[in-house]
Write a protein that holds these residues in place. Sequence first.
Motif, short mmCIF file in Angstrom:
data_model
loop_
_atom_site.label_atom_id
_atom_site.label_comp_id
_atom_site.label_asym_id
_atom_site.label_seq_id
_atom_site.Cartn_x
_atom_site.Cartn_y
_atom_site.Cartn_z
N PHE A 102 8.73 8.44 31.39
CA PHE A 102 7.34 8.34 30.93
C PHE A 102 7.14 9.11 29.63
CE2 PHE A 102 5.58 8.14 35.59
CZ PHE A 102 6.23 6.94 35.77
N SER A 103 7.78 10.26 29.51
CA SER A 103 7.53 11.16 28.39
C SER A 103 8.34 10.82 27.15
CB SER A 103 7.83 12.60 28.81
OG SER A 103 9.17 12.70 29.29
N GLU A 104 9.18 9.80 27.24
CA GLU A 104 10.04 9.44 26.11
C GLU A 104 9.19 8.88 24.97
OE1 GLU A 104 13.73 6.39 25.78
OE2 GLU A 104 13.73 7.75 27.50
N PRO A 105 9.36 9.36 23.73
CA PRO A 105 8.54 8.86 22.62
C PRO A 105 8.99 7.47 22.18
CG PRO A 105 10.16 10.43 21.82
CD PRO A 105 10.30 10.42 23.31
N MET A 123 -0.43 6.44 29.08
CA MET A 123 -1.29 7.58 29.45
C MET A 123 -0.56 8.90 29.23
SD MET A 123 -3.57 6.53 32.78
CE MET A 123 -2.21 6.15 33.88
N THR A 124 0.73 8.93 29.50
CA THR A 124 1.50 10.16 29.26
C THR A 124 1.52 10.50 27.78
OG1 THR A 124 2.91 9.71 31.18
CG2 THR A 124 3.75 11.26 29.56
N GLN A 125 1.73 9.49 26.92
CA GLN A 125 1.73 9.72 25.47
C GLN A 125 0.37 10.17 24.98
OE1 GLN A 125 3.17 6.06 23.68
NE2 GLN A 125 5.32 6.59 24.04
N GLU A 126 -0.70 9.80 25.70
CA GLU A 126 -2.05 10.19 25.31
C GLU A 126 -2.44 11.56 25.85
OE1 GLU A 126 -4.21 6.87 26.85
OE2 GLU A 126 -3.92 5.65 25.06
N GLY A 127 -1.53 12.20 26.58
CA GLY A 127 -1.76 13.56 27.04
C GLY A 127 -2.51 13.67 28.35
N LEU A 182 -10.48 5.96 28.00
CA LEU A 182 -9.49 4.89 28.19
C LEU A 182 -10.11 3.53 27.90
CD1 LEU A 182 -7.63 6.08 31.42
CD2 LEU A 182 -6.65 5.86 29.13
N GLU A 183 -11.34 3.30 28.36
CA GLU A 183 -12.00 2.02 28.12
C GLU A 183 -12.23 1.81 26.62
OE1 GLU A 183 -15.46 0.05 30.52
OE2 GLU A 183 -16.37 1.00 28.77
N ARG A 184 -12.64 2.87 25.94
CA ARG A 184 -12.89 2.76 24.50
C ARG A 184 -11.61 2.42 23.75
NH1 ARG A 184 -12.21 5.25 20.04
NH2 ARG A 184 -11.12 7.00 21.03
N ARG A 185 -10.51 3.07 24.12
CA ARG A 185 -9.24 2.83 23.42
C ARG A 185 -8.70 1.43 23.68
NH1 ARG A 185 -5.79 8.42 24.53
NH2 ARG A 185 -7.18 9.85 23.40
N ARG A 186 -8.86 0.95 24.91
CA ARG A 186 -8.27 -0.35 25.26
C ARG A 186 -9.22 -1.51 25.04
NH1 ARG A 186 -5.76 3.60 27.54
NH2 ARG A 186 -3.62 3.45 28.31
N GLY A 187 -10.50 -1.22 24.88
CA GLY A 187 -11.46 -2.29 24.63
C GLY A 187 -11.62 -3.25 25.79
N ASP A 188 -11.54 -2.72 27.02
CA ASP A 188 -11.66 -3.59 28.18
C ASP A 188 -12.04 -2.75 29.39
OD1 ASP A 188 -11.63 -5.87 29.70
OD2 ASP A 188 -9.45 -6.04 29.83
N VAL A 189 -12.62 -3.40 30.41
CA VAL A 189 -12.90 -2.70 31.66
C VAL A 189 -11.58 -2.51 32.40
CG1 VAL A 189 -13.41 -4.83 32.92
CG2 VAL A 189 -14.32 -2.68 33.74
N LEU A 190 -11.41 -1.32 32.99
CA LEU A 190 -10.11 -0.93 33.54
C LEU A 190 -10.19 -0.65 35.04
CD1 LEU A 190 -9.07 1.50 30.67
CD2 LEU A 190 -8.36 -0.88 30.97
#
Length: 833
Positions: A11-14, A32-36, A310-318
Amino acid sequence: MTVTTEMTRAFSEPGAIDRNVLGGKGYGLVEMTQEGLNVPGGYVISTSACHEYLEHGSMTAELIDEIHARLSELEDKTGKTFGGGPFPLLLSVRSGAPVSMPGMMDTVLNLGLGRDAAIALADVTGDTRFMADVLFRFHGMYAETVLGALETPDRVDLNSLIDGVTATSQPGPVYDTVWQHCQALLRDELDEEVPDDPRAQLIGAVEAVFRSWNTRRAVKYREVHKIPNDLGTAVVVQSMVFGNLDQDSGSGVVFTRNPVTGEPGLFGEFLSASQGEDVVAGIRTPDPVTALRDRLPHVYTELENTCAELERRRGDVLDIEFTVERGILYMLQVRSAKRTAQAAIRIAADLLAEQVVTTAGALSTVSLEQIRQVQRPGFDPDAHARARDDGRVLATGVGAAPGHVVGALYFDSDAAQQAVKEGVTVILARPVTSPTDLHGMIAADGILTATGGSTSHAAVVARALGTTCVVGCGALDIDPAAGTMHVGGQTLVTGDVVSLDGTTGEVILGEIELSEPAAEDDRLTALLELARERSGAQIFARSTTPDQARQAHGRGATGLVAGIDDVLATTGHLDGIITTLREGEISDASAALERAVATEFGRLFAEATVTEFGVRAIDFHADESSELLRTAELFIAHPELALPLGSEEILAAQLRGIAAALQEVTTDLTVHFTVRKIADSREIAALVKLRDTLPGSARVEIGAYLTSPRGIASIDGITTHSDVVWIELRVLQAAVAGISARHLLTSEPLDSYLRRGLITVDPRVEIDDQVGGLVDSVADVVAREPGRRIGIRLTGPVSVELLSSLQQRGFARFAVDGDEVRPSILALGQRER
């Protein structure tokens, strides 16, 4: 040690991430891991590994070594030990296909419990009863998922096994008691055991997930949702966090907006002191997620803020799965949420208004099938009110997927499926559904469960299918074995009729009359107007009645088309005309034909609030109506009717009738008269000449329906003489494929042909290569002479792929069935520019 490979990824691999490689679940966890965000550590075994496993039937030694190397990395990262102490590392092993298939494939939780790890778990948590619960869950899940056991121990067995055990009891003897009991039951059923070696457990679970790609329920799900069979599934291996550890722990599923109504704000469920499968299995009815606000306010605030971002970044309901362990929030999964049709429309409009998405982004979140769903009929309001007043509401549960349905109760999925084949409208009622009920859920028009919430298996699958669903109806006692449902002192049996309201959650005794849908939502109208502006296309609606003509403009049609044979069939004129033709002279029938056309098209023209109306002449050779027209007998009496211009007298009667109908029209309505199966420019020239000889027909334009390769080859000459040309794609596809055109309107036999690989292109939704060449030659004319009115006539449900392909070729005029106007507008507006 760091592993670098195409088969696995931490998961943490860049670096860049690919959903097709990592699957939807793995993609979301890495993102989500990359987003902290606080995501329990883990790694993904890629879809490439799945393809390799399915091809060879086993995992390679290299892949097994790599899985163990990733496990060592995870041990280093977490500071925990897999299979031992002092801090044991337990794992969840979950499927994760590139396209979401909720509940269709396999999962194993709490993996890694040998005796040493179990004792260490009891020591580190200070709770031997908790260890026993985790062990019991793991053994049952592994036995069922990996080994195929049908009989797993019931939870009451655990209670009796550890009666008297406390949190501080010695863990070793408790482990031995629980493990040996579960193993004995498994040996009795399968003569197998769950391995006590945690590494063997891991490899067995990974193989089980790979195998689950081809289970019957997963294959059926992909077939229904048109998901390719060659995608494969990734496997997510993740360190466990424990929602069942104490009262400050729990598991939940949350949507960033209500997936039933589209209303803004968190919507979901939380079950304290539980693991994730307790929530989605529906075996306990959870609390609303908002209950966290009082119980663990800091967790709720963190969850609310995370969901909004998360919704703002992805532009969709999650759709987000999470676990709370001792007051700490962990994110376990994020994906685009399944939603009802009504919710999809509201969400798209709201996200656009909030400037979260662009117009293209808003349109892309609504599907053609969702547009179709909102056009379905519902309960007549007065009849619904009377049923409530009469006390016919048996119970009220959770409205999980809206819609109104009336049907017969069936309590077994096999019986429900068979009843549907026999023409029965079925409501499948179960205590709780599972993936083994999928075939019954697909067949049914309504689904009803006694337990479970809005994120249970029944609710999620029903929303994906667009099937009306009520869950969590606790007042119902459903007994599938007996075929009964008890509620409020009443007993209902298989075949009894009930009505479901998938919005209010009401279960109503008996039938409620259905009425047409209410006026359309303003949000839908606004979205479709944006789609129309993006596409610049003209949509003509097939209409055979005045009501359909009225509805078409409201649905967004810019024009109408109607076949004279279709109109006269629906009004009762056609049978008499055909009888006269069979038994007498053409002249005897032509007068009646002219009168009928004048009368019925006068009514249609009066309701037409569009500017253009296409009228197609009777096609006596129409494949789809040969029985209605009694073609074989008719051609014996009048063989000339088999050709497009075989009888000028019949054509003249229709032209005169149209001209007479137009005399009553005061609006600026353009009407074109078209003949099907035109294949030569001389035919269309003769039709123009015939029109010119008839008094009062000057207002009627002349056009052609092209249905054959020869007609397409003559396109230049035909367009020279005609005002309008329609390419009838379905009939053209059938002609090129050498099959009956009527079979392009049904599921069989083409579905079977496609499954057997005997045809590579589905002509109902795609353009065959040879047909594509013919269509391209017409597109050349459209590009060369943009003023020519050349359109494509489509029959049956439209698809984004087909319309996009035609749009890219330069076509901007389409004629579709009345119910397909809105889906067509949306599909054309969704195309990327």
